[in-house]
Design an enzyme around this catalytic site. Structure first.
Site, PDB file in Angstrom:
ATOM      1  N   ARG A 121       6.864  -0.384 -12.728  1.00 46.18           N
ATOM      2  CA  ARG A 121       8.217  -0.853 -12.431  1.00 46.18           C
ATOM      3  C   ARG A 121       8.198  -1.920 -11.346  1.00 46.18           C
ATOM      4  O   ARG A 121       7.463  -1.792 -10.348  1.00 46.18           O
ATOM      5  CB  ARG A 121       9.105   0.315 -11.964  1.00 46.18           C
ATOM      6  CG  ARG A 121       9.376   1.303 -13.070  1.00 46.18           C
ATOM      7  CD  ARG A 121      10.603   2.167 -12.790  1.00 46.18           C
ATOM      8  NE  ARG A 121      10.707   3.216 -13.787  1.00 46.18           N
ATOM      9  CZ  ARG A 121      11.181   3.048 -15.025  1.00 46.18           C
ATOM     10  NH1 ARG A 121      11.617   1.860 -15.407  1.00 46.18           N
ATOM     11  NH2 ARG A 121      11.233   4.057 -15.870  1.00 46.18           N
ATOM     12  N   HIS A 136       1.316 -11.968 -15.275  1.00 47.45           N
ATOM     13  CA  HIS A 136       2.172 -10.810 -15.575  1.00 47.45           C
ATOM     14  C   HIS A 136       3.326 -11.249 -16.449  1.00 47.45           C
ATOM     15  O   HIS A 136       3.771 -12.390 -16.378  1.00 47.45           O
ATOM     16  CB  HIS A 136       2.706 -10.168 -14.292  1.00 47.45           C
ATOM     17  CG  HIS A 136       3.424 -11.112 -13.372  1.00 47.45           C
ATOM     18  ND1 HIS A 136       2.763 -11.942 -12.486  1.00 47.45           N
ATOM     19  CD2 HIS A 136       4.740 -11.376 -13.210  1.00 47.45           C
ATOM     20  CE1 HIS A 136       3.642 -12.652 -11.809  1.00 47.45           C
ATOM     21  NE2 HIS A 136       4.856 -12.347 -12.226  1.00 47.45           N
TER      22      HIS A 136
END
Ligand code: AMP
Length: 117
Positions: A34, A103
């Site tokens: 997260r 990412h």
């Protein structure tokens, strides 16, 4: 060397377990956790274990791993019950990149109908 862990990289430290994160999925080559400052009800980052500064450099050197990032993002979305979501790769400070380890952002859980493109 390209692909090797960098001692000054935040996401390399998360992969190594040296910095805590809320991990949702870990595979042999990817990690999904997260985002610490969520911009949507679901905001997850999927990263390769290998260090490359951005998505394009990862894809050029390790195309299979780049594909796995997308597949993993899809699995996270499915597990979160998301049918509609957005995947974002920021590349370069001018595009908002702040962590220079490749990412993909998975964002979902709220309407996102405004588009830049
Ligand atoms: P970017 O701006 O595209 O480089 O994305 C980097 C993301 O990493 C941002 O959305 C940050 O909120 C997130 N981030 C920074 N530090 C952490 C951390 N320790 N754990 C989880 N996410 C983080």
């Amino acid at each position: 060397m390209a692909g090797e862990a960098q001692s000054d990289c935040l996401f390399c430290k998360i992969v190594a377990g040296e910095i805590p994160a809320t991990v949702l999925r870990r595979t042999e080559r990817t990690l999904a956790f997260r985002d610490i400052a969520p911009k949507a009800p679901t905001h997850v980052l999927v990263i390769p274990h290998l260090h490359y500064p951005n998505a394009a450099e990862l894809a050029a050197a390790e195309p299979a791993v780049a594909g796995e990032l997308l597949a993993e993002a899809g699995r996270v979305a499915e597990e979160a019950g998301l049918k509609d979501y957005r995947l974002i790769f920021n590349t370069g400070a001018g595009a908002g990149q702040t962590v220079f380890h490749a990412h993909v952002h998975l964002l979902g859980g709220k309407p996102m109908t405004e588009n830049m493109v």
